[in-house]
Design an enzyme around this catalytic site. Structure first.
Site, mmCIF file in Angstrom:
data_model
loop_
_atom_site.group_PDB
_atom_site.id
_atom_site.type_symbol
_atom_site.label_atom_id
_atom_site.label_comp_id
_atom_site.label_asym_id
_atom_site.label_seq_id
_atom_site.Cartn_x
_atom_site.Cartn_y
_atom_site.Cartn_z
ATOM 1 N N ASP A 1 39.330 56.115 50.044
ATOM 2 C CA ASP A 1 40.118 54.906 49.827
ATOM 3 C C ASP A 1 41.244 54.900 50.854
ATOM 4 O OD1 ASP A 1 38.542 54.626 47.549
ATOM 5 O OD2 ASP A 1 39.979 55.664 46.282
ATOM 6 N N ASP B 1 32.419 48.940 35.762
ATOM 7 C CA ASP B 1 33.573 49.824 35.567
ATOM 8 C C ASP B 1 33.895 49.874 34.081
ATOM 9 O OD1 ASP B 1 33.531 49.703 38.287
ATOM 10 O OD2 ASP B 1 35.525 48.845 38.543
#
Length: 238
Positions: free
Chosen positions: A130, A8
């Protein structure tokens, strides 16, 4: 089952956030391409890249690193973060990404997946779902929809999504283990591969995911904080 390390990126550094909060980091390291190479040297067969600047601000500032990792890592790369248009997705596939990960825009407008699949093929499209408290959340987990992951997953599958990346936000980045049920519901109800993410802290967690039939699991904080040895994890789920 694949164990897929997360790289990330934020402000040109490799980070791991707690609960997706840009102000709370477990980890902050320089030189993301070197980190990517380290995971490949430990046996990773795929990498999961996220452009957090793109995801949070809609600005893509890590393209140089992303292209470097695609060129030099030697393994397929799936990329998400700030892909808000068909043009963004096509650009990354042309640069050599194996898959593009589309989030909020696919939930708000599933038709974009149909259009995109005509351009790059379903197998290149991963949709990120999500969920928090059993409902899909969008816009960096800030906005809750009224839909369950299975409801939206079925629509996206029909539209041409090739796979789903499912994150259980209740577990993400907290390092306190996983709740397997929401992922199992998706695996049981959809035909396309499911990649799980969020909350993995032990090899036992990975084996639970393997048992329910997921295609892969993205691991982040646990490998950066040495709770899991990547080599051992890959060996354990073979």
């Amino acid at each position: 089952m694949l164990v897929i390390p997360a790289v990330d990126m934020k402000n040109k550094k490799c980070v791991q956030l707690i609960q997706g909060n840009p102000d709370k980091k477990h980890v902050e390291l320089d030189n993301p391409p070197e980190i990517a190479k380290k995971w490949v040297s430990e046996g990773a067969e795929m990498l999961h890249l996220v452009d957090l600047d793109g995801a949070l601000d809609g600005k893509r500032v890590n393209d140089e690193f992303i292209e470097d990792i695609i060129k030099t890592s030697g393994v397929p790369v799936q990329i998400g973060g700030g892909i808000r248009s068909i043009e963004d997705a096509v650009y990354l596939i042309e640069k050599g990404a194996e898959k593009v990960i589309i989030g909020t825009v696919a939930v708000e407008n599933p038709e974009i997946i149909r259009e995109l699949s005509k351009k790059i093929g379903s197998e290149k499209i991963m949709v990120s779902l999500d969920a928090k408290d059993g409902k899909v959340v969008i816009k960096g987990w800030k906005e809750k929809t009224k839909y369950t992951p299975v409801e939206i997953g079925k629509i996206l599958e029909e539209m041409g999504a090739g796979s789903i990346l499912f994150t259980n936000v209740d577990s993400e980045g907290l390092l306190n283990g996983i709740n397997i049920e929401p992922t199992k519901e998706l695996v049981d109800n959809l035909k396309i591969p499911i990649v799980a993410s969020g909350g993995v802290t032990t090899i036992d967690d990975l084996l639970k995911f393997k048992k329910i039939g997921v295609y892969g699991v993205v691991v982040g904080s646990a490998i950066y904080k040495n709770l899991i040895n990547l080599k051992d994890a890959i060996e354990a789920v073979k």
